[in-house]
Enzyme design. Structure first.
Site, PDB file in Angstrom:
ATOM      1  N   GLU A   1     -61.741  34.949   5.639  1.00  0.00           N
ATOM      2  CA  GLU A   1     -61.845  36.019   6.619  1.00  0.00           C
ATOM      3  C   GLU A   1     -61.840  35.472   8.041  1.00  0.00           C
ATOM      4  O   GLU A   1     -61.162  36.010   8.928  1.00  0.00           O
ATOM      5  CB  GLU A   1     -63.136  36.822   6.387  1.00  0.00           C
ATOM      6  CG  GLU A   1     -63.238  37.443   5.008  1.00  0.00           C
ATOM      7  CD  GLU A   1     -63.990  36.591   4.005  1.00  0.00           C
ATOM      8  OE1 GLU A   1     -64.804  37.136   3.247  1.00  0.00           O
ATOM      9  OE2 GLU A   1     -63.779  35.341   4.002  1.00  0.00           O
TER      10      GLU A   1
ATOM     11  N   ALA B   1     -59.883   7.154 -34.432  1.00  0.00           N
ATOM     12  CA  ALA B   1     -59.637   5.712 -34.368  1.00  0.00           C
ATOM     13  C   ALA B   1     -59.440   5.201 -35.788  1.00  0.00           C
ATOM     14  O   ALA B   1     -59.903   5.811 -36.763  1.00  0.00           O
ATOM     15  CB  ALA B   1     -60.809   4.980 -33.709  1.00  0.00           C
TER      16      ALA B   1
ATOM     17  N   GLU C   1     -64.777  13.640 -22.378  1.00  0.00           N
ATOM     18  CA  GLU C   1     -63.855  12.769 -23.104  1.00  0.00           C
ATOM     19  C   GLU C   1     -64.576  11.686 -23.893  1.00  0.00           C
ATOM     20  O   GLU C   1     -63.969  10.704 -24.307  1.00  0.00           O
ATOM     21  CB  GLU C   1     -62.868  12.118 -22.136  1.00  0.00           C
ATOM     22  CG  GLU C   1     -61.851  13.055 -21.537  1.00  0.00           C
ATOM     23  CD  GLU C   1     -60.658  12.319 -20.973  1.00  0.00           C
ATOM     24  OE1 GLU C   1     -59.846  11.812 -21.759  1.00  0.00           O
ATOM     25  OE2 GLU C   1     -60.545  12.255 -19.738  1.00  0.00           O
TER      26      GLU C   1
ATOM     27  N   PRO D   1     -67.231  10.589 -30.611  1.00  0.00           N
ATOM     28  CA  PRO D   1     -67.697  11.611 -31.546  1.00  0.00           C
ATOM     29  C   PRO D   1     -69.187  11.926 -31.441  1.00  0.00           C
ATOM     30  O   PRO D   1     -69.592  13.063 -31.652  1.00  0.00           O
ATOM     31  CB  PRO D   1     -67.349  11.021 -32.907  1.00  0.00           C
ATOM     32  CG  PRO D   1     -67.155   9.551 -32.682  1.00  0.00           C
ATOM     33  CD  PRO D   1     -66.627   9.428 -31.295  1.00  0.00           C
TER      34      PRO D   1
ATOM     35  N   ALA E   1     -69.687  14.117 -28.289  1.00  0.00           N
ATOM     36  CA  ALA E   1     -69.103  15.433 -28.552  1.00  0.00           C
ATOM     37  C   ALA E   1     -70.018  16.255 -29.455  1.00  0.00           C
ATOM     38  O   ALA E   1     -70.250  17.446 -29.210  1.00  0.00           O
ATOM     39  CB  ALA E   1     -67.735  15.275 -29.194  1.00  0.00           C
TER      40      ALA E   1
END
Length: 364
Positions: free
Chosen positions: A60, A169, A274, A277, A280
């Site tokens: 604005e 892997a 990233e 396991p 995650a």
């Protein structure tokens, strides 16, 4: 909810304001992307403006500066409710009042409690205010920012690369290259859309990643996300994540919620997870994964590290069932990267599949 009626000129101006807000090169955080168009009584454009990142004039104010005295009596069409607080810049609501704007049309209400209230300030000053025009489009433009503000934590995208049998892997620990070059380039594209790349200390110790955003020639881009390493273990000083290519922070915790709290305090809104396991699984168990991006390569290993660690699920009825949002086949790319030139068989003659999924409501 839409309040009042909108003219054809205002609808066209809002579409243009959304385009301005999405101007390429504008940082994706920590501020929202906002565009503004000023119209005269005949619906003609007086001036345009957009926000260019933290510390720069808000949309604005940018438009008002370009309009000068022509702003008096104008209608301001803006993608987000004008702010009502003083941060790095002053309140946009007050700037609109001071400029003599007679009407304000905005799309999305501001979810930030610290900045909200601009509509009330404008109305109390006698400005006609209507809202809700193209609100869904405006919210989609700032979906991650809106999520972070409403939840008080960053949005988490978990990215993984896996074989057809769910391995990240091989049995000897090698994982380079499971995914194709096209998938790796796509990963860098997604990294560039986030402001944090997060891994665990074990990934840093074993894989020694750089965690930077790089182009097709493996050169780092000028703007880099924060590299975050999570875990209590000390990092060896020779790890590449500690180089000067990008900023790095070590989050000395194993608790995903605490890690996200620290990152949000650093004004970070989108985490690209990233890690391996174990990390995650920790985020999944905590219900702190908001998007899943999976690169599936046409490989079979039969053994090796699973893409995710034990989730405590013992029956098929308890399986996590994220909703598929998108399926994209990534065709082999032209040219080869350094690994391919060295003779490494990375499977770049085969397409990979990218799955984008959203965890179900029960998981979040």
């Amino acid at each position: 909810m839409t309040s009042g009626r909108f003219t054809a000129a205002e609808q066209a101006a809002m579409a243009r304001a959304l385009d301005l807000a999405a101007t390429p090169g504008v940082p994706l955080g920590p501020n929202p992307r906002v565009g503004c168009v000023l119209l005269d009584d005949d619906g003609r454009t007086v001036a345009e403006g957009h926000h260019r990142g933290a510390g720069s004039p808000h949309a604005e104010v940018d438009a008002l500066a370009r309009a000068g005295a022509r702003a008096r009596g104008a209608t301001a069409v803006v993608t987000l409710e004008p702010c009502n607080h003083t941060g790095r810049t002053g309140p946009c609501a007050e700037a609109l009042v001071a400029a003599g704007v007679r009407r304000v049309v905005f799309a999305q209400a501001d979810p930030n409690a610290a900045a909200a209230g601009g509509a009330a300030t404008l109305r109390s000053a006698g400005v006609d205010v209507v809202s809700g025009l193209m609100a869904d489009e405006a919210q989609a433009l700032n979906a991650v920012w809106t999520f972070a503000v409403e939840r008080g934590r960053p949005f988490v995208t978990w990215k993984l690369a896996t074989t057809l049998d769910g391995r990240s892997a091989a049995a000897d620990g090698t994982s380079r290259w499971i995914s194709s070059r096209a998938a790796r380039l796509d990963t860098h594209r997604l990294r560039a859309q986030c402001d944090v790349v997060l891994v665990g200390t074990n990934t840093v110790e074993v894989d020694d990643p750089r965690l930077t955003v790089r182009d097709e020639r493996d050169r780092p881009l000028a703007r880099q996300p924060l590299r975050a390493v999570m875990g209590e273990r000390d990092l060896a000083p020779d790890r590449r994540v500690l180089d000067d290519t990008a900023e790095t922070v070590h989050l000395r915790t194993r608790d995903p919620e605490k890690a996200l709290t620290e990152l949000y305090a650093l004004e970070r809104q989108h985490v690209f997870l990233e890690g391996g396991p174990t990390l995650a699984a920790a985020f999944l168990r905590a219900g702190l994964v908001d998007e899943i991006v999976v690169y599936v390569a046409p490989l079979l290993l039969g053994a090796g590290r699973s893409a995710v660690a034990d989730l405590g699920i013992t029956t098929i009825a308890g399986a996590l069932r994220p909703r598929v949002v998108d399926i994209t086949v990534l065709a082999p790319t032209d040219g080869a990267d350094a690994a391919d030139q060295s003779g490494d068989e990375s499977g770049d003659d085969q397409p990979n599949v990218r799955l984008t999924l959203a965890p179900t409501r029960a998981e979040t």
